[in-house]
Design an enzyme around this catalytic site. Sequence first.
Site, mmCIF file in Angstrom:
data_model
loop_
_atom_site.group_PDB
_atom_site.id
_atom_site.type_symbol
_atom_site.label_atom_id
_atom_site.label_comp_id
_atom_site.label_asym_id
_atom_site.label_seq_id
_atom_site.Cartn_x
_atom_site.Cartn_y
_atom_site.Cartn_z
ATOM 1 N N LYS A 1 0.835 -1.208 0.000
ATOM 2 C CA LYS A 1 0.000 0.000 0.000
ATOM 3 C C LYS A 1 0.864 1.251 0.000
ATOM 4 C CE LYS A 1 -3.710 -1.980 2.865
ATOM 5 N NZ LYS A 1 -4.892 -1.768 2.023
ATOM 6 N N ARG B 1 -10.354 -11.594 1.991
ATOM 7 C CA ARG B 1 -11.259 -12.618 1.459
ATOM 8 C C ARG B 1 -10.596 -13.997 1.483
ATOM 9 N NH1 ARG B 1 -11.647 -9.219 -3.992
ATOM 10 N NH2 ARG B 1 -11.367 -7.659 -2.378
HETATM 11 ZN ZN LIG Z 1 -5.530 -5.656 2.194
#
Ligand SMILES: [Zn+2]
Length: 505
Positions: free
Chosen positions: A283, A357
Amino acid sequence: MRWSTGSVKPSVAKADLLVVGITGQDDDRPRLRPWRDLDKTLGGLKALADGQVFDGKADKLHLLPGGRTAAAWVLTVGLGKVKDLSPQSLRKALAAASRRARAVGARTCVLALPWSDLGDMTAEAVARCCVEGAELALFRPGSEKAKTGKDAKPSPKSWKLLVPDAAIGREARKGFVAGEAYAEGCLFARDLVNRPPNKLTPVALSRAARAMARREGLSCTVLGEPMLRKLGMGGILGVGQGSRQESKLIVMEFKPRGVRGKLPLAALVGKGVTFDTGGISIKPSANMHEMKGDMGGAAAILGAAMIIARLRLPVRLLVVVPAVENMPDGDAIRPGDVLSMASGKTVEVLNTDAEGRLILADALHYAGKRKPDWIVDAATLTGSCLVALGHEFAGLFANDGKLGDALRRAGGETFERVWPLPLVEEHHKEIESPIADIQNIGSRNAGASSAAAFLEEFVDEKTAWAHLDIAGPAWTSTASPLCPKGATGFGARLVARAVELLAGS
Ligand SMILES: [Zn+2]
């Protein structure tokens, strides 16, 4: 805080602080009819109102000397117009009042409400909201003592709610019990999310869960990596393999003692990524520290379990929380890797930042093996959901009308609001992979829905399942009367209330 009821006139109630809830007329002037008793003892409440010293506007406070009342000080708190009164407006009024009570150093408080103006709210609901408002407002982040220095002012130690008769008193005391459980479940979740990621590792999260389970009477088993390997949980192990912290699967169970008959089984699953760097698909660094909150779903589910167990709701509970840290290192999963999941399905990992997920897939499969009546999962899952719904609403996906309705109704009551998002065949098309059964991301569009489609691949279609994407509301960067900056604890009260509604129907 200790909550009790009393049935004396407000003017003779002994306390450091007498808090009086003032409703407003249509022009916001205070409705004084319920307070004739105080008008005399305070030396002219009406004159003060006429001089616009205070009014009934929502959350407006005014501190008055106690005069000839038995209280040292009197605090008026505006409840807003009668027609706008709601559970949330009551929570906010109590939040404002309890913060002021703490600021002036009041230790004992008495609360007088205009019962005749509270309309169709039951006494139980009124009491519940008062407790929630006061307790949520006084939460201070940093329970790990990361903030050194002088201790802040103590909170009030007792509140007495004045009630018109014994029946209302009984109802209100039921509301206190529920309100305290709900508030404490929410604060438990907030505290977990606020903890720094070097202190709240997967191991620390499982210890916190175990301690809560012991306190509240749930059983708790924590599975480590060798067991996860045996269960073939390639999703959890894959995400965790780039971290030095061992991955865990926290499993809790609860059954209220002494309740006869067959109880429904509710399975609750929460995403517990204790820190999410994104992995190799790393990120940007701006605000990356907020990624300590990527276990907000786990915190919400653990908070909900705490509430349900505390209130002995008539339901069996299975709690499944996968806890991992998503880091980039020489062992980390790569974009392009294929993982074999516990269900047997294979997943091509195209983006290592879509890790939530992957761990939820194994957890949902694990929960599903027990054939629960309902599965609810909560996860700070997608930025797309935040973009679509902002911080006010969680995205709701449900394959069952009754379960979806319970969550919507619970959202309205707790003010942890949800909004339905679509999940259809086309979203499953988004995650078709050329080389594995599915891939872990879709296109840029409808990212919350393709993430939900991914999860649905691991849920038996005959099981009632709902997925809450809480990426928006789990965290706030602006303080409000009910919550300081940081973790909100969103989801704990919502999920517990939904289970309460389902169990009672
Ligand atoms: Zn993530």
